[in-house]
Design a protein around this motif. Structure first.
Motif, PDB file in Angstrom:
ATOM      1  N   UNK A  26       6.401   5.908   6.472  1.00  0.00           N
ATOM      2  CA  UNK A  26       5.768   4.630   6.141  1.00  0.00           C
ATOM      3  C   UNK A  26       5.845   3.638   7.317  1.00  0.00           C
ATOM      4  N   UNK A  27       7.048   3.534   7.909  1.00  0.00           N
ATOM      5  CA  UNK A  27       7.221   2.586   9.031  1.00  0.00           C
ATOM      6  C   UNK A  27       6.394   3.016  10.242  1.00  0.00           C
ATOM      7  N   UNK A  28       6.310   4.333  10.454  1.00  0.00           N
ATOM      8  CA  UNK A  28       5.509   4.837  11.575  1.00  0.00           C
ATOM      9  C   UNK A  28       4.032   4.515  11.344  1.00  0.00           C
ATOM     10  N   UNK A  29       3.561   4.705  10.113  1.00  0.00           N
ATOM     11  CA  UNK A  29       2.157   4.394   9.787  1.00  0.00           C
ATOM     12  C   UNK A  29       1.867   2.908  10.017  1.00  0.00           C
ATOM     13  N   UNK A  30       2.802   2.035   9.614  1.00  0.00           N
ATOM     14  CA  UNK A  30       2.617   0.593   9.832  1.00  0.00           C
ATOM     15  C   UNK A  30       2.553   0.272  11.321  1.00  0.00           C
TER      16      UNK A  30
ATOM     17  N   UNK B 213      -2.434   5.756   5.498  1.00  0.00           N
ATOM     18  CA  UNK B 213      -3.027   6.815   6.332  1.00  0.00           C
ATOM     19  C   UNK B 213      -4.541   6.652   6.388  1.00  0.00           C
ATOM     20  N   UNK B 214      -5.143   6.269   5.262  1.00  0.00           N
ATOM     21  CA  UNK B 214      -6.602   6.103   5.190  1.00  0.00           C
ATOM     22  C   UNK B 214      -7.086   4.967   6.096  1.00  0.00           C
TER      23      UNK B 214
ATOM     24  N   UNK C 205       0.819  -1.212   0.000  1.00  0.00           N
ATOM     25  CA  UNK C 205       0.000   0.000   0.000  1.00  0.00           C
ATOM     26  C   UNK C 205       0.855   1.264   0.000  1.00  0.00           C
ATOM     27  N   UNK C 206       0.319   2.320  -0.589  1.00  0.00           N
ATOM     28  CA  UNK C 206       1.007   3.615  -0.587  1.00  0.00           C
ATOM     29  C   UNK C 206       0.831   4.270   0.784  1.00  0.00           C
ATOM     30  N   UNK C 207       1.627   5.324   1.039  1.00  0.00           N
ATOM     31  CA  UNK C 207       1.499   6.046   2.314  1.00  0.00           C
ATOM     32  C   UNK C 207       0.091   6.605   2.471  1.00  0.00           C
TER      33      UNK C 207
END
Length: 261
Positions: A236-240, A18-19, A12-14
């Motif tokens: 990206x890693x933070x979002x994951x 986020x979504x 998935x994209x950033x």
């Protein structure tokens, strides 16, 4: 909410990641053990300090994302008491980097409405580093969009020792009644007061221990360990990690909400 491990979201994209976040389930306070700077540099044949320098960019991205998502507190482990045992040259370079960060980022922190605070035994820092810490604290004290707490010359056990000593002094002077000491009292004497305990702790670089960090405060914190080295830990890693956090049910010792009591 998806119950697949966050690693299933690699494609998935950033924006798509986020979504997937649910604002009401985001942590209010995130703590980070920034590990792997030295290894990142060594893998590239660079001096260790190059890894620490690159790691500052990861700190910037974390701050930006916290501000975007409305996460109110970010606490980062920058320099532990044990780090004083490192080679003198590396310590000097780290202190110079700290001063450089504070002197150059201060304007940006103010602009972003970020309150900076350092916790730990600061009296052990070089005088010039102490000066920049105090200056930055003073100039950002009134800001309130994000509390950025940086642990410097910090140890979790030392924090508890310092809290106990101050409490004993207050009992002796009569400002604190020994019989009324409870968990709430102790919390008020910790370096981190008045912040709430962290909801999420992230440690990078594959190590799976808390290394004397926020020992009291992490009692019910969700722990997230990632093999990513700190300089590579970006948005990206933070979002994951945040998606992984949202998949967990925080029970604080109670039975799951789906189980009838």
């Amino acid at each position: 909410m998806s119950h697949h491990p966050a690693s299933n979201f690699d494609h998935l994209s950033e924006g798509e990641l986020t979504a997937k976040l649910e604002p009401e389930l985001l942590p209010k306070h995130v703590a980070v053990i920034m590990d792997g700077n030295g290894r990142w540099a060594e893998l590239r044949g660079l001096p260790r300090i190059a890894g620490h320098r690159e790691g500052i960019n990861s700190v910037r991205e974390m701050i930006t994302l916290c501000l975007e998502l409305g996460i109110r507190a970010l606490t980062i482990y920058a320099f532990s008491q044990e780090n004083w045992n490192r080679p003198t040259q590396e310590i000097s370079a780290l202190m110079e980097l700290l001063e450089h960060y504070l002197s150059t980022e201060r304007a940006s922190l103010i602009e972003q409405n970020v309150c900076f605070r350092a916790i730990g035994r600061h009296e052990l820092l070089p005088p010039s580093a102490q000066h920049w810490v105090r200056t930055t604290e003073k100039e950002t004290a009134h800001l309130d969009k994000l509390s950025l707490t940086v642990a410097l010359s910090y140890g979790g056990r030392a924090e508890i020792v310092d809290a106990v000593k101050t409490m004993m002094e207050d009992v002796q002077t009569g400002t604190l009644q020994q019989g009324l000491i409870d968990e709430t009292t102790i919390r008020q004497y910790l370096y981190t007061h008045p912040l709430p305990d962290p909801d999420l702790l992230i440690r990078t670089s594959g190590e799976t221990r808390i290394s004397n960090f926020l020992l009291w405060q992490l009692a019910y914190t969700e722990l997230c360990f990632t093999p990513t080295l700190w300089p590579d830990f970006r948005r990206r890693e933070f979002l994951l990690a945040l998606i992984e956090y949202q998949r967990r049910e925080r029970r604080f010792g109670r039975v799951p909400s789906t189980v009838p009591s």
